[in-house]
Write an enzyme that holds these catalytic residues in place. Structure first.
Site, PDB file in Angstrom:
ATOM      1  N   HIS A   4       0.800  -1.232   0.000  1.00 31.91           N
ATOM      2  CA  HIS A   4       0.000   0.000   0.000  1.00 31.91           C
ATOM      3  C   HIS A   4       0.831   1.279   0.000  1.00 31.91           C
ATOM      4  O   HIS A   4       0.283   2.383   0.054  1.00 31.91           O
ATOM      5  CB  HIS A   4      -0.947   0.010   1.204  1.00 31.91           C
ATOM      6  CG  HIS A   4      -1.855  -1.172   1.230  1.00 31.91           C
ATOM      7  ND1 HIS A   4      -1.520  -2.348   1.868  1.00 31.91           N
ATOM      8  CD2 HIS A   4      -3.072  -1.378   0.654  1.00 31.91           C
ATOM      9  CE1 HIS A   4      -2.502  -3.220   1.701  1.00 31.91           C
ATOM     10  NE2 HIS A   4      -3.445  -2.671   0.973  1.00 31.91           N
ATOM     11  N   ARG A  24      -4.544  16.152   5.264  1.00 34.10           N
ATOM     12  CA  ARG A  24      -3.809  16.728   6.410  1.00 34.10           C
ATOM     13  C   ARG A  24      -2.316  16.406   6.272  1.00 34.10           C
ATOM     14  O   ARG A  24      -1.466  17.211   6.636  1.00 34.10           O
ATOM     15  CB  ARG A  24      -4.353  16.204   7.735  1.00 34.10           C
ATOM     16  CG  ARG A  24      -3.980  17.110   8.926  1.00 34.10           C
ATOM     17  CD  ARG A  24      -4.519  16.560  10.258  1.00 34.10           C
ATOM     18  NE  ARG A  24      -5.913  16.237  10.138  1.00 34.10           N
ATOM     19  CZ  ARG A  24      -6.503  15.201  10.746  1.00 34.10           C
ATOM     20  NH1 ARG A  24      -5.813  14.402  11.533  1.00 34.10           N
ATOM     21  NH2 ARG A  24      -7.770  14.958  10.572  1.00 34.10           N
ATOM     22  N   GLU A 163     -23.982   1.845  17.662  1.00 28.72           N
ATOM     23  CA  GLU A 163     -25.343   1.375  17.954  1.00 28.72           C
ATOM     24  C   GLU A 163     -25.642   1.508  19.442  1.00 28.72           C
ATOM     25  O   GLU A 163     -26.771   1.607  19.864  1.00 28.72           O
ATOM     26  CB  GLU A 163     -25.461  -0.115  17.573  1.00 28.72           C
ATOM     27  CG  GLU A 163     -25.473  -0.393  16.092  1.00 28.72           C
ATOM     28  CD  GLU A 163     -26.691   0.193  15.405  1.00 28.72           C
ATOM     29  OE1 GLU A 163     -27.777   0.207  16.003  1.00 28.72           O
ATOM     30  OE2 GLU A 163     -26.550   0.666  14.258  1.00 28.72           O
ATOM     31  N   MET A 180     -10.407   6.779  16.736  1.00 28.33           N
ATOM     32  CA  MET A 180     -10.587   5.479  16.086  1.00 28.33           C
ATOM     33  C   MET A 180      -9.309   4.704  15.724  1.00 28.33           C
ATOM     34  O   MET A 180      -9.393   3.740  14.960  1.00 28.33           O
ATOM     35  CB  MET A 180     -11.456   5.669  14.820  1.00 28.33           C
ATOM     36  CG  MET A 180     -12.828   6.248  15.115  1.00 28.33           C
ATOM     37  SD  MET A 180     -13.845   6.488  13.644  1.00 28.33           S
ATOM     38  CE  MET A 180     -14.148   4.796  13.168  1.00 28.33           C
ATOM     39  N   GLU A 181      -8.138   5.111  16.214  1.00 28.56           N
ATOM     40  CA  GLU A 181      -6.900   4.431  15.774  1.00 28.56           C
ATOM     41  C   GLU A 181      -5.869   4.105  16.856  1.00 28.56           C
ATOM     42  O   GLU A 181      -5.024   3.220  16.677  1.00 28.56           O
ATOM     43  CB  GLU A 181      -6.163   5.271  14.699  1.00 28.56           C
ATOM     44  CG  GLU A 181      -6.888   5.409  13.376  1.00 28.56           C
ATOM     45  CD  GLU A 181      -7.917   6.527  13.376  1.00 28.56           C
ATOM     46  OE1 GLU A 181      -7.883   7.364  14.311  1.00 28.56           O
ATOM     47  OE2 GLU A 181      -8.761   6.570  12.461  1.00 28.56           O
ATOM     48  N   SER A 203     -11.980  18.062  18.209  1.00 37.57           N
ATOM     49  CA  SER A 203     -12.671  18.750  17.101  1.00 37.57           C
ATOM     50  C   SER A 203     -14.146  18.991  17.405  1.00 37.57           C
ATOM     51  O   SER A 203     -14.787  19.844  16.796  1.00 37.57           O
ATOM     52  CB  SER A 203     -12.549  17.934  15.814  1.00 37.57           C
ATOM     53  OG  SER A 203     -13.072  16.634  16.016  1.00 37.57           O
ATOM     54  N   ASP A 204     -14.689  18.205  18.348  1.00 35.58           N
ATOM     55  CA  ASP A 204     -16.104  18.372  18.695  1.00 35.58           C
ATOM     56  C   ASP A 204     -16.331  17.796  20.090  1.00 35.58           C
ATOM     57  O   ASP A 204     -15.517  17.005  20.585  1.00 35.58           O
ATOM     58  CB  ASP A 204     -17.006  17.651  17.682  1.00 35.58           C
ATOM     59  CG  ASP A 204     -16.626  16.192  17.528  1.00 35.58           C
ATOM     60  OD1 ASP A 204     -15.652  15.912  16.792  1.00 35.58           O
ATOM     61  OD2 ASP A 204     -17.261  15.330  18.150  1.00 35.58           O
TER      62      ASP A 204
HETATM   63  O1  R1P Z   1      -8.855  13.155  12.202  1.00 33.47           O
HETATM   64  P1  R1P Z   1      -8.429  11.718  12.153  1.00 33.47           P
HETATM   65  O2  R1P Z   1      -6.957  11.559  12.334  1.00 33.47           O
HETATM   66  O3  R1P Z   1      -8.925  10.984  10.918  1.00 33.47           O
HETATM   67  O4  R1P Z   1      -9.119  11.013  13.432  1.00 33.47           O
HETATM   68  C1  R1P Z   1     -10.490  10.958  13.745  1.00 33.47           C
HETATM   69  O5  R1P Z   1     -11.351  11.357  12.682  1.00 33.47           O
HETATM   70  C2  R1P Z   1     -11.923  10.210  12.024  1.00 33.47           C
HETATM   71  C3  R1P Z   1     -13.419  10.219  12.193  1.00 33.47           C
HETATM   72  O6  R1P Z   1     -13.978  11.375  11.658  1.00 33.47           O
HETATM   73  C4  R1P Z   1     -11.288   8.987  12.686  1.00 33.47           C
HETATM   74  O7  R1P Z   1     -10.163   8.595  11.943  1.00 33.47           O
HETATM   75  C5  R1P Z   1     -10.929   9.546  14.047  1.00 33.47           C
HETATM   76  O8  R1P Z   1      -9.944   8.835  14.760  1.00 33.47           O
HETATM   77  O1  URA Z   2     -13.624   9.460  16.135  1.00 34.63           O
HETATM   78  C1  URA Z   2     -14.024  10.609  16.344  1.00 34.63           C
HETATM   79  C2  URA Z   2     -13.287  11.751  15.986  1.00 34.63           C
HETATM   80  C3  URA Z   2     -13.780  13.005  16.232  1.00 34.63           C
HETATM   81  N1  URA Z   2     -14.996  13.109  16.828  1.00 34.63           N
HETATM   82  C4  URA Z   2     -15.710  12.020  17.170  1.00 34.63           C
HETATM   83  O2  URA Z   2     -16.807  12.158  17.706  1.00 34.63           O
HETATM   84  N2  URA Z   2     -15.216  10.805  16.927  1.00 34.63           N
END
Ligand code: R1P
Ligand code: URA
Length: 234
Positions: A4, A24, A163, A180-181, A203-204
């Site tokens: 990849h 980014r 869910e 998420m990582e 971010s939120d």
């Molecule tokens: O802004 P990134 O680095 O993508 O990280 C967050 O944003 C994504 C979700 O919108 C998911 O990958 C989460 O971990």
């Molecule tokens: O995974 C994510 C990233 C930013 N904001 C969220 O609510 N979830």
């Protein structure tokens, strides 16, 4: 080349910043690195190498979620011998005293991903952990910049649209934010004896619904990126 990543041998630095969003990666390379060279366009998951204050640094998009980042970091470590992996990502806050625009350092990551149970077997809950040296350098850098920087537990979610969201329970158990990582990053870095850290911008706010404007996001991204770059070169 790996499956990849289209880079040749030696085109990737031993330290790599890892944003989820490939655009980014482009922004970081063009704004913060000197003489950035694009080394990967496979699947448009851009990767660049340049220098920051004289040190060779790469930045590689990872995509979203555990399966996607796992592909990129496996290949970076196994095919390109990357030693230091620093995620620069966004997250959603779930604690009242964590505000949008705050920068969070993930000391560890709880998760509903099966990655750790797959590696260790059903009854073991492995605790993925940040590299302390990178964590301390990043924290010191955030304090020096006068930022609201926090360090603690984050939750690496498999589903963005859950869910069965348990955010109040997570908050009660001191989890600061959801992304998420990170769990995969820390577990796989440990597996290959490498150093890893996640630096995250809020971010939120998942509970209050507060969001950042695009302009605010840009400013706090810059803080997060500088923290990651300074931790990488110190
Ligand atoms: O802004 P990134 O680095 O993508 O990280 C967050 O944003 C994504 C979700 O919108 C998911 O990958 C989460 O971990
Ligand atoms: O995974 C994510 C990233 C930013 N904001 C969220 O609510 N979830």
């Amino acid at each position: 080349m790996s499956i990849h990543i289209g880079a040749k041998e030696n085109e990737i630095a031993e330290t790599v910043l890892l944003p989820g969003d490939p655009l980014r990666a482009k922004y970081i390379a063009e704004t913060f690195l000197e003489d950035p060279k694009l080394y990967n366009e496979v699947r448009n998951m851009f990767g660049y190498t340049g220098t920051y204050k004289g040190k060779k640094i790469s930045v590689q998009g990872t995509g979203m979620g555990v399966p996607s980042i796992s592909i990129y970091i496996n290949e970076l470590m196994q095919s390109y011998n990357v030693q230091n992996l620093i995620r620069v990502g966004t997250c959603g806050a779930i604690q009242k005293d964590v505000k949008v625009r705050d920068v969070i350092l993930a000391m560890t990551a709880s998760t509903d991903s099966t990655i750790n149970r797959t590696i260790f077997g059903g009854s073991i809950d492995y605790a993925p952990t940040a590299d302390f040296d990178l964590l301390k350098k990043a924290y010191d850098q955030g304090v020096e910049k006068g930022l609201a920087i926090k360090a603690g537990n984050v939750f690496t979610a498999d589903l963005f649209y859950s869910e069965n969201p348990q955010f109040e329970k997570f908050a009660k158990f001191n989890i600061l934010a959801v992304e998420m990582e990170t769990a995969a990053l820390y577990t796989l870095a440990a597996k290959f004896g490498r150093k890893a850290l996640s630096v995250l911008t809020v971010s939120d706010h998942i509970i209050t619904g507060e969001e950042t404007t695009a302009e605010e996001r840009q400013t706090t991204f810059n803080d997060m990126i500088e923290i990651a770059l300074e931790a990488a070169i110190k």
